[in-house]
Scaffold this active site. Structure first.
Site, PDB file in Angstrom:
ATOM      1  NE  ARG A 176      -3.574 -31.313 -30.755  1.00 30.72           N
ATOM      2  CZ  ARG A 176      -4.014 -31.470 -32.001  1.00 30.72           C
ATOM      3  NH1 ARG A 176      -4.831 -30.578 -32.548  1.00 30.72           N
ATOM      4  NH2 ARG A 176      -3.660 -32.513 -32.720  1.00 30.72           N
ATOM      5  CB  SER A 226       0.546 -36.491 -29.372  1.00 30.72           C
ATOM      6  OG  SER A 226       0.222 -37.244 -30.518  1.00 30.72           O
ATOM      7  CD  GLU A 296      -1.440 -32.687 -27.852  1.00 24.61           C
ATOM      8  OE1 GLU A 296      -2.270 -33.610 -27.994  1.00 24.61           O
ATOM      9  OE2 GLU A 296      -0.706 -32.287 -28.774  1.00 24.61           O
TER      10      GLU A 296
END
Length: 309
Positions: A176, A226, A296
């Site tokens: 990420r 998410s 996130e």
């Protein structure tokens, strides 16, 4: 001041669109967010460059978004310019095993193009509801695949207004993460390198992953996917569930009862409610397990005092 800026903007954005007081709830998968004072959808890479350069010259705050699938916008909106790379920057072409696509192209559409040409490697991304540019910037991934596995190079706009080609190594990709956000680059286009494969096998894998998403994820509700990054050595959803937070609700926002890694908008949720819920999850998981949960989701239009994540 903003009226004058808007007028100048319309002089350089001649193919794209310039809107005022545009509700960001219409441009995020959460379906949450107040108005963007100015909302720009450039039609070309040069219009992106000109809009950014003008905002800097006029000292107008700006924020660049893609498909809005990983975004929480404040209920007060954003006072400045939101530049969306999406609707007008979606060109895709294929040559041998390489796909060229502009940053606004949806991952699902790029994956379908790969299927049509018998190219494998992008099946993991077919169900991710984001744009290619955003996926590159955060090295999006799912079901064992990541963007770094298929990227060849990326065309970016630098803060100085230069167009630059970044190699896979220069992107500094990890879980990420890429160098895009930290260097304030804007993704304009991407080359993906895939492999020749069997169309039936590719289609079957995409169908298999689509079924898994429907069974395990709360796709029936607006969300940003998410909500938290995976902490090293743990699964975010399992930590949240083990902390007793499955179904935890604040107003219209809820930790999904189907998958605890998702915060969903059950209907009428505000950004303030989602943000409060995220903070509560962080607090309780930290207290119970000593693990820091890093969101996130990107936050837009909040003050640092409000966010404090």
């Amino acid at each position: 001041m903003m009226q004058e800026f808007c007028h100048k903007l319309k002089n350089v954005i001649t193919k794209g669109t310039v809107l005022t007081e545009e509700p960001m709830s219409s441009h995020t998968s959460f379906q949450i967010g107040g108005p963007a004072e100015i909302f720009v959808q450039p039609a070309t890479g040069d219009e992106v460059r000109q809009a950014i350069c003008l905002a800097k010259e006029e000292q107008i705050p700006f924020f660049v978004v893609g498909n809005g699938s990983n975004l929480l916008v404040s209920d007060d909106g954003f006072r400045g310019m939101i530049l969306q790379i999406g609707r007008n920057l979606q060109e895709i072409s294929v040559e041998d095993n390489v796909i060229y696509a502009q940053a606004g192209a949806l991952l699902s559409r790029v994956a379908r193009t790969a299927l049509e040409h018998g190219l494998t490697g992008m099946e993991f991304a077919a169900g991710i509801p984001g744009s290619l540019g955003g996926a590159v910037a955060m090295n999006a991934g799912a079901y064992g695949g990541e963007m770094k596995d298929i990227l060849k190079d990326v065309e970016v706009l630098t803060p100085d207004g230069e167009i630059k080609i970044l190699s896979l190594e220069e992107l500094d990709l990890s879980y990420r993460h890429s160098c895009i956000f930290e260097n304030d680059y804007i993704v304009l286009s991407v080359h993906l390198h895939l492999e020749q494969g069997d169309k039936t096998v590719i289609r079957n894998r995409m169908d298999e992953l689509a079924r898994a998403r429907r069974e395990k994820q709360p796709l029936e509700y607006p969300s940003a996917g998410s909500t938290f990054k995976r902490p090293a050595g743990y699964f975010a959803g399992a930590l949240i569930q083990d902390a007793g937070l499955k179904g935890y609700t604040v107003g219209g926002a809820q930790v999904s009862e189907k998958h605890s890694g998702f915060v969903i908008n059950r209907g009428g949720a505000t950004a303030e409610e989602v943000l409060f819920l995220i903070k509560q999850v962080q607090k309780k998981v930290k207290s119970r397990f000593g693990v820091t949960m890093e969101p996130e989701v990107r936050m837009v239009g909040f003050t640092d005092t409000e966010v404090k994540l």
